[in-house]
Each structure stands twice: as C-alpha cells, then as structure tokens.
Design a protein around this motif. Structure first.
Motif, short mmCIF file in Angstrom:
data_model
loop_
_atom_site.label_atom_id
_atom_site.label_comp_id
_atom_site.label_asym_id
_atom_site.label_seq_id
_atom_site.Cartn_x
_atom_site.Cartn_y
_atom_site.Cartn_z
N ALA A 160 38.60 50.93 93.95
CA ALA A 160 40.15 50.46 94.00
C ALA A 160 40.99 50.00 92.88
CB ALA A 160 39.93 49.49 94.84
N ARG A 163 43.83 53.92 89.75
CA ARG A 163 45.13 53.86 89.15
C ARG A 163 45.10 53.69 88.19
NH1 ARG A 163 49.64 56.22 92.53
NH2 ARG A 163 51.27 55.66 91.10
N ASP A 181 52.72 46.46 89.97
CA ASP A 181 51.36 47.39 90.71
C ASP A 181 50.06 47.17 90.14
OD1 ASP A 181 53.40 48.75 91.86
OD2 ASP A 181 52.60 50.32 90.60
N ALA A 184 49.37 43.81 91.57
CA ALA A 184 49.37 43.91 92.90
C ALA A 184 47.66 43.98 93.67
CB ALA A 184 50.74 44.69 93.97
N VAL A 185 47.27 45.14 92.66
CA VAL A 185 46.24 45.49 93.02
C VAL A 185 44.99 44.29 92.63
CG1 VAL A 185 44.27 47.56 92.45
CG2 VAL A 185 46.46 48.01 93.16
N LEU A 188 44.97 41.29 94.83
CA LEU A 188 43.56 41.64 96.61
C LEU A 188 43.24 41.79 96.51
CD1 LEU A 188 46.87 45.02 97.69
CD2 LEU A 188 45.73 42.58 99.41
N ARG A 191 41.43 37.76 95.67
CA ARG A 191 41.14 37.80 97.30
C ARG A 191 40.41 37.99 98.08
NH1 ARG A 191 45.32 34.80 99.37
NH2 ARG A 191 44.84 35.42 101.67
N GLY A 192 39.98 39.18 98.07
CA GLY A 192 38.84 40.11 98.56
C GLY A 192 37.63 39.54 98.45
N VAL B 146 48.29 36.83 104.80
CA VAL B 146 49.42 36.42 103.91
C VAL B 146 49.70 37.46 102.84
CG1 VAL B 146 49.37 34.64 102.31
CG2 VAL B 146 47.68 34.30 104.17
N ARG B 152 55.61 44.84 98.42
CA ARG B 152 54.48 44.68 97.38
C ARG B 152 53.34 45.10 97.66
NH1 ARG B 152 52.59 40.86 93.48
NH2 ARG B 152 52.73 41.46 91.47
N THR B 153 53.01 44.73 98.65
CA THR B 153 51.30 43.89 99.64
C THR B 153 50.82 45.37 99.69
OG1 THR B 153 50.89 42.06 99.78
CG2 THR B 153 49.27 43.01 100.53
N ARG B 155 51.94 48.61 99.05
CA ARG B 155 52.19 49.70 97.68
C ARG B 155 50.66 49.11 97.05
NH1 ARG B 155 55.32 53.07 94.26
NH2 ARG B 155 54.77 51.76 92.18
N GLY B 156 50.65 48.23 97.18
CA GLY B 156 49.31 47.35 97.19
C GLY B 156 48.36 48.15 97.19
N VAL B 157 48.33 47.93 98.25
CA VAL B 157 47.53 48.98 99.51
C VAL B 157 47.38 49.89 99.32
CG1 VAL B 157 46.43 49.07 101.81
CG2 VAL B 157 47.22 46.65 100.94
N GLN B 159 48.06 52.14 96.55
CA GLN B 159 47.88 52.77 95.36
C GLN B 159 46.25 52.18 95.27
OE1 GLN B 159 49.69 50.90 92.59
NE2 GLN B 159 51.56 52.13 93.27
N ALA B 160 45.52 50.92 96.47
CA ALA B 160 44.27 50.50 95.88
C ALA B 160 43.10 51.91 96.76
CB ALA B 160 43.59 49.13 96.50
N LEU B 188 37.50 45.41 100.95
CA LEU B 188 37.58 44.57 99.97
C LEU B 188 39.64 44.47 100.20
CD1 LEU B 188 36.58 45.38 96.77
CD2 LEU B 188 37.16 43.92 97.25
N LEU B 189 39.93 45.74 100.83
CA LEU B 189 41.88 45.19 100.93
C LEU B 189 41.66 44.29 101.94
CD1 LEU B 189 42.41 48.74 99.89
CD2 LEU B 189 42.65 46.43 98.12
N ARG B 191 39.53 42.34 103.86
CA ARG B 191 39.65 40.71 103.23
C ARG B 191 40.70 40.06 102.11
NH1 ARG B 191 35.04 37.63 102.91
NH2 ARG B 191 35.56 37.05 101.28
N GLY B 192 41.18 40.52 101.51
CA GLY B 192 41.65 40.16 100.32
C GLY B 192 43.59 40.24 101.27
N LEU B 193 44.18 40.41 102.10
CA LEU B 193 44.98 39.92 102.97
C LEU B 193 45.06 39.34 104.12
CD1 LEU B 193 46.16 43.34 103.67
CD2 LEU B 193 47.77 42.43 103.16
N ARG B 194 43.05 38.79 104.37
CA ARG B 194 43.93 38.25 105.54
C ARG B 194 43.86 36.36 105.34
NH1 ARG B 194 37.45 39.21 107.04
NH2 ARG B 194 37.44 41.02 108.39
N ARG B 195 44.91 35.86 106.09
CA ARG B 195 44.64 34.59 106.15
C ARG B 195 43.21 33.17 105.85
NH1 ARG B 195 48.92 31.47 106.19
NH2 ARG B 195 49.93 32.62 107.31
#
Lengths: 195, 195
Positions: A160, A163, A181, A184-185, A188, A191-192, B146, B152-153, B155-157, B159-160, B188-189, B191-195
C-alpha cells in the motif's frame, strides 16, 4: 593503485564494479572491465565471482542491502511501534528518493540490473517485509496494533506504500504534493493498524 | 462497408481507430490509416479530429472512460458506504485486469498511447478519485467513516491501492497470491477509514 591478489577482496571488486557502472552504464561491468579498473587479471576477479551474471547480481544485492541495513536500526529500537512504523516508512521513502535523485544515472543503471537479476529483488522485498513484520508484531504484543497475521499485514502495508518506494514511481518523487500524499497514505495505514 | 460523410460520426471514427490500433499496433492510427479503414477520404476524418495527436488522445480517453463509466454505477447506489468502497476497488481491479489479460496487445498499445497523451491520464485519475471522494463523503455523512478531508483521503485510498489498478503492476495481476494481497490492502484501508 593496482590491487594485488592479496588485497583483492570481494568487497573491493564490488566497489570497483559500481564505479565502472557509474562511469560507463549498465552495458559495462564485465569481468574484463572490472579487472582493468582494478589493475588485475580477469582471472583474479573470476576467483571471487564465477560469472559475469554472478558479479552483476552481487553488486545489485549490495546496492539494495544498503537500504535495508539503514532501516534495520529502526526495527531494533525500543520505542512506540506506531512511531517506529512511521519512521521506517519515512526512512524507506527518503532512502529510495535519495538514490533516485542524487545519482539518476547510477539509479537508471541499477534499474537495468534489477530487471535482469534473479533473486536480488525478491530477496530485498522479503528483507524489508520481514522488518515491517517485526514492527507490527511488536505493536500487536504491546496491544496498540490489531492483526490476525503480522506477516500478511506487513505485506499489505508494504504494497500500500509502494508509491513511495517502488522504483516505477521514481519520476513522481520530485513532484509537488508528494509529501502530502505520503502523509495521507501513512495516516490511513496507521489508523488501519490501530486497535 | 464504406462510411458516407453523412454517417461518419466521431464515435464511428474512434471505433475504427481502435480497430486499426488492435490490428497494427501503436505506430499505426494516423489519419490516413483510419480513413482507409473507413473507406473515406482523410479530409472527412480531419473534419472531426484536427490532428493525429487529437485523434490518438480521443481514442485513449474513450478507452479510459469505459472503466470510469463502469464504476460510476457503484458510486450512485444507496448502499452501505463501506460495501460500496470495497465493491468499487474490486470493480476497478477487475476492469483493469480484464483489459490487461483479455487483449494484451491492445493493452500494450494503449500503454504507449497513454505515455504520449497529454491530459487523458490525469483526467482519468481525477475522475476516479472524484468517484472515491463521493463514496468517502457518503461514509462520513453516515457516520461510518472518519476523514478531515474526503478528497485528500480519496487520493490516499487511490494511491494505496495502486498495485491493483496502476498498469505498471499489470504483470503481477496474474500471479498467485494477488487476491490475498488485494484483500489485505483493502482491509487495512477500510479499517483506516472506520470511525
């Protein structure tokens, strides 16, 4: 200064090989080129590396190992696993970006060599994901990361963040916005991983 | 069947252009090649596309748009945002993998065209990240994701998850283990987004 057979170590040959590559590009660095640069017979080089392919594989491995060795220190530290993970990803990005940016011709040369190498690149990726696995295991043991399978999660984090370390993205590393960038990755991913 | 000037639409020219590319590779698809395939004068083609570069850019954009149009439906659905995000990433991976695997020569041809195109690829990436932004916004509004900055998030998802849609990884998409790798990154992604 010519190397005598006595002082001709594998490391000395690899140093000279990198210098030949730097000066003359990936088509060079045959046994004869390297022997000439060292002022020895090509038989002396053959005593350390039996084929041109073995020499090129060894110099590629040495170049890749410089990165993994620089990161190993972060893995061994006794610090918060999340901080170590962030620092490790940052150090990997910085190391690759420096290699690509400081000496673009040598970088391009090594891209040719990694393309023709057998095991050097898979071994390098295995080294790096093993380092990441240790950090993620430390986080799981400390109760700050959640993972059912640290090695699989480490592979996910490595891919992940590709890049910011995979050479196919080297042209992006000098673009504006790359720092945002990267953050941000990494945010994420961290947090994951968190419990 | 020759096209008359009456029936000669831009879409018809682009279909013929893709067919010329499929049969003869990226060096072909000049105005003359396409006119010949359609049985019209090259003047008729020029009335729709003023230069060879414009024609090649348009056919590249059409090829890329087929993917973003296929994904737009998932964005518009009224379903759980996490499910939509997973389905969207899966659909993107499947679409790219199909393009690369089902017709490798046409894929290679379009890789040459995207390399020479000006805006087609950045526009395509902007389309896709705008779609992702809408799903992430929906998740934030529903209180399941969250994010301080959905664009921006997104874009992170994007790219990841690049390993599963960026054409530089196309050779990996048929490798064993790629499904497990995809799942590990998506987990992972999410989970990283979840509240």
């Amino acid at each position: 200064m010519p190397a005598t057979s006595q002082t001709l170590t594998a490391e000395r040959i690899l140093e000279a090989t990198e210098e030949v590559l730097r000066r003359h590009g990936p088509a060079k660095a045959t046994m004869v080129d390297v022997a000439r640069a060292l002022g020895v017979s090509h038989g002396s080089v053959y005593r350390h590396f039996r084929t041109k392919a073995a020499l090129r594989e060894a110099v590629t491995k040495r170049w890749l190992d410089r990165t993994s060795e620089a990161l190993a220190g972060i893995v061994a530290e006794e610090r918060d696993p999340e901080d170590r993970l962030r620092d490790w990803l940052r150090a990997l990005f910085d190391a690759k970006r420096r290699k690509a940016g400081d000496d673009p011709e040598l970088f391009a040369t090594y891209m040719v060599l990694t393309g023709e190498s057998g095991e050097a690149v898979p071994d390098h990726i295995a080294d790096l994901t093993a380092q990441l696995t240790r950090i993620i295991e430390a986080g799981a043991e400390a109760g700050v990361f959640v993972t059912a399978d640290p090695a699989r999660t480490a592979r996910g984090v490595f891919q992940a963040s590709g890049r910011f370390h995979d050479p196919c993205y080297a042209p992006e590393w000098a673009q504006p916005g790359i720092e945002e960038d990267f953050e941000a990755v990494v945010d994420l991913l961290v947090r994951g991983l968190r419990r």
